[in-house]
Write a protein that holds these residues in place. Structure first.
Motif, PDB file in Angstrom:
ATOM      1  N   LEU A   7       4.552   8.290  -0.919  1.00  0.00           N
ATOM      2  CA  LEU A   7       5.715   7.398  -0.963  1.00  0.00           C
ATOM      3  C   LEU A   7       5.221   6.021  -1.384  1.00  0.00           C
ATOM      4  O   LEU A   7       4.261   5.505  -0.833  1.00  0.00           O
ATOM      5  CB  LEU A   7       6.371   7.317   0.415  1.00  0.00           C
ATOM      6  CG  LEU A   7       7.601   6.418   0.547  1.00  0.00           C
ATOM      7  CD1 LEU A   7       8.814   7.040  -0.118  1.00  0.00           C
ATOM      8  CD2 LEU A   7       7.922   6.170   2.013  1.00  0.00           C
ATOM      9  N   VAL A   8       5.868   5.456  -2.381  1.00  0.00           N
ATOM     10  CA  VAL A   8       5.434   4.147  -2.854  1.00  0.00           C
ATOM     11  C   VAL A   8       6.622   3.201  -2.860  1.00  0.00           C
ATOM     12  O   VAL A   8       7.767   3.615  -3.089  1.00  0.00           O
ATOM     13  CB  VAL A   8       4.774   4.259  -4.253  1.00  0.00           C
ATOM     14  CG1 VAL A   8       5.778   4.624  -5.317  1.00  0.00           C
ATOM     15  CG2 VAL A   8       4.045   2.981  -4.620  1.00  0.00           C
ATOM     16  N   SER A   9       6.344   1.944  -2.559  1.00  0.00           N
ATOM     17  CA  SER A   9       7.421   0.950  -2.522  1.00  0.00           C
ATOM     18  C   SER A   9       7.633   0.380  -3.917  1.00  0.00           C
ATOM     19  O   SER A   9       6.713  -0.159  -4.519  1.00  0.00           O
ATOM     20  CB  SER A   9       7.011  -0.156  -1.550  1.00  0.00           C
ATOM     21  OG  SER A   9       7.828  -1.278  -1.730  1.00  0.00           O
ATOM     22  N   ARG A  44       2.075   5.028   0.753  1.00  0.00           N
ATOM     23  CA  ARG A  44       1.887   5.907   1.922  1.00  0.00           C
ATOM     24  C   ARG A  44       1.544   7.307   1.419  1.00  0.00           C
ATOM     25  O   ARG A  44       2.276   7.867   0.601  1.00  0.00           O
ATOM     26  CB  ARG A  44       3.157   5.940   2.748  1.00  0.00           C
ATOM     27  CG  ARG A  44       3.458   4.625   3.424  1.00  0.00           C
ATOM     28  CD  ARG A  44       4.877   4.579   3.920  1.00  0.00           C
ATOM     29  NE  ARG A  44       5.165   5.506   5.010  1.00  0.00           N
ATOM     30  CZ  ARG A  44       4.873   5.263   6.282  1.00  0.00           C
ATOM     31  NH1 ARG A  44       4.293   4.138   6.625  1.00  0.00           N
ATOM     32  NH2 ARG A  44       5.164   6.145   7.218  1.00  0.00           N
ATOM     33  N   ILE A  45       0.435   7.854   1.905  1.00  0.00           N
ATOM     34  CA  ILE A  45      -0.012   9.169   1.448  1.00  0.00           C
ATOM     35  C   ILE A  45      -0.346  10.019   2.668  1.00  0.00           C
ATOM     36  O   ILE A  45      -0.927   9.529   3.633  1.00  0.00           O
ATOM     37  CB  ILE A  45      -1.264   9.040   0.552  1.00  0.00           C
ATOM     38  CG1 ILE A  45      -0.914   8.268  -0.723  1.00  0.00           C
ATOM     39  CG2 ILE A  45      -1.822  10.411   0.187  1.00  0.00           C
ATOM     40  CD1 ILE A  45      -2.089   7.757  -1.472  1.00  0.00           C
ATOM     41  N   LYS A  99       0.844  -1.187   0.000  1.00  0.00           N
ATOM     42  CA  LYS A  99       0.000   0.000   0.000  1.00  0.00           C
ATOM     43  C   LYS A  99       0.885   1.245   0.000  1.00  0.00           C
ATOM     44  O   LYS A  99       1.795   1.355   0.800  1.00  0.00           O
ATOM     45  CB  LYS A  99      -0.882  -0.013   1.251  1.00  0.00           C
ATOM     46  CG  LYS A  99      -2.351   0.218   0.942  1.00  0.00           C
ATOM     47  CD  LYS A  99      -3.185   0.107   2.202  1.00  0.00           C
ATOM     48  CE  LYS A  99      -3.168   1.434   2.928  1.00  0.00           C
ATOM     49  NZ  LYS A  99      -3.509   1.360   4.340  1.00  0.00           N
TER      50      LYS A  99
END
Lengths: 108, 273
Positions: free
Chosen positions: A24-26, A6-7, A4
């Motif tokens: 932020l994205v993985s 992160r926002i 998921k």
């Protein structure tokens, strides 16, 4: 399964307020320039496009390039005139799209 | 004559500014007072040696990429695996309460194995003995994520390892390794992290080599790095043959180095170069 993203954005804003949005994205963001232990090139796999829209209207979008490091972090601002939903999308080289949504309300 | 005077004045100015610079950096690095009998006067976290940009990245819970791992593991915590039909949660409940302080006190003595175990080993013991699941490989994303997640539950708590009783031979062994020179470059941990910390090594500051932030998100690797991998890296850099991760040697060293940072707040997941 992708993780998921992160926002972070405020839960509510005054009409016309400019808010900060952090995402932020993985993702591995494999550049395509590296080689594995056998000397074979590791194929490129990056997120090439990030887009954000608010109630169907585009707010912000950008093209991401191979030199961007893993787990890309994008921060931008947006003016909020009405309550609604921010939709975020990260497009992978292989065509998969990671999506997320965040609601915002107007301050009474 | 005049020219010479100007030159001298400039030199004077330059040296003064260098001195204030060094002084400013010195005062900037906040540490905690060490207990009596400790090697350092002030114990300083690696955080203090990093640039303000790196520190900002660690401080912001959203921007800190280490939290991606923490969140991943939070889901795995609830996942049932193995033939016993158990997840971590089946025995331990909410990690926020049951795992509080656990990570700050590792490595810990294990009565059954008659040796200290660290967090990675403890997690795998749980998996094989209680869940009857496959242990995770060292350096695997799953193991490093879970280690970070469990240790994050001790975030801000002081590092408190026990080095007496049955642990004392391990402590002494770790200390011996710390002060032994290794590799073609003939360097001991002590050469850099005790004698020369705070100074430049090429373009970077040498830290005290504290472990309170591990597993650490290294910008260089763009992922979380477990402590024993960092140990390996250091030994590789001095052109030595590294010990194996989770070996008795590294375990003893982990214990000793944790003691060197006793009282420092746990920063997991920290962000470092």
């Amino acid at each position: 399964m992708a993780d998921k993203p992160r926002i972070k954005l405020p839960k509510e804003a005054a009409k016309g307020e400019v808010i900060q949005i952090k995402t932020l994205v993985s993702h591995v963001m494999e550049s395509g320039q590296r080689k594995d232990a056998q000397g074979k090139a590791i194929p490129r796999k990056i997120i090439n496009k990030f887009a954000c829209e608010f109630n169907g209207k585009p707010v912000f979008s950008c093209a991401l390039e191979p030199a961007i490091s893993a787990n890309p972090y994008v921060q931008f601002s947006a003016k909020v005139d009405e309550a609604g939903t921010f939709k975020f999308s990260w497009t992978d080289d292989d065509g998969t799209v990671i999506t997320a949504e965040e609601k915002i309300a107007l301050k009474a | 004559m005049l020219q010479r005077f100007v030159g001298l004045a400039a030199a004077g100015l330059a040296s003064a500014s260098v001195a204030t610079c060094a002084f400013a950096q010195e005062t900037e690095r906040k540490g905690i007072p060490a207990p009596p009998g400790h090697v350092f006067k002030t114990i300083i976290s690696g955080y203090e040696f990093r640039s303000k940009e790196t520190r900002a990245l660690q401080d912001d819970d959203l921007e800190n990429p280490g939290f991606l791992a923490v969140e991943r593991a939070a889901d795995v915590w609830k996942k049932v695996e193995g033939t016993e039909g158990k997840s971590c949660m089946s025995c331990h409940g909410q990690a926020e309460t049951s795992m509080k302080g656990v990570g700050a006190a590792m490595p810990k003595w294990d009565d059954k194995l008659k040796k200290p175990v660290n967090l990675e080993q403890r997690i795998n013991i749980c998996r094989t003995d209680h869940m009857k699941a496959e242990p995770w490989k060292f350096k695997s994303q799953e193991l490093t994520d879970m280690t970070a997640f469990v240790r994050y539950q001790s975030h801000g708590m002081p590092v408190t390892v026990k080095s007496d009783g049955p642990m004392s031979p391990w402590f002494e062994r770790g200390k011996a390794i710390y002060y032994t020179r290794f590799g073609q470059l003939d360097l001991a941990c002590e050469s850099c992290h005790e004698r020369n910390n705070g100074k430049f090594m090429r373009a970077d500051f040498l830290s005290q080599g504290q472990t309170n932030g591990f597993p650490t998100y290294r910008l260089r690797d763009q992922r979380l790095v477990p402590l024993h991998e960092r140990f390996e890296g250091c030994m590789f850099d001095v052109r030595a043959e590294p010990f194996k991760p989770l070996s008795d040697e590294f375990l003893a060293l982990e214990l000793y180095v944790a003691w060197r940072g006793i009282g420092l707040p746990v920063e997991t997941p920290a962000v470092r170069n």
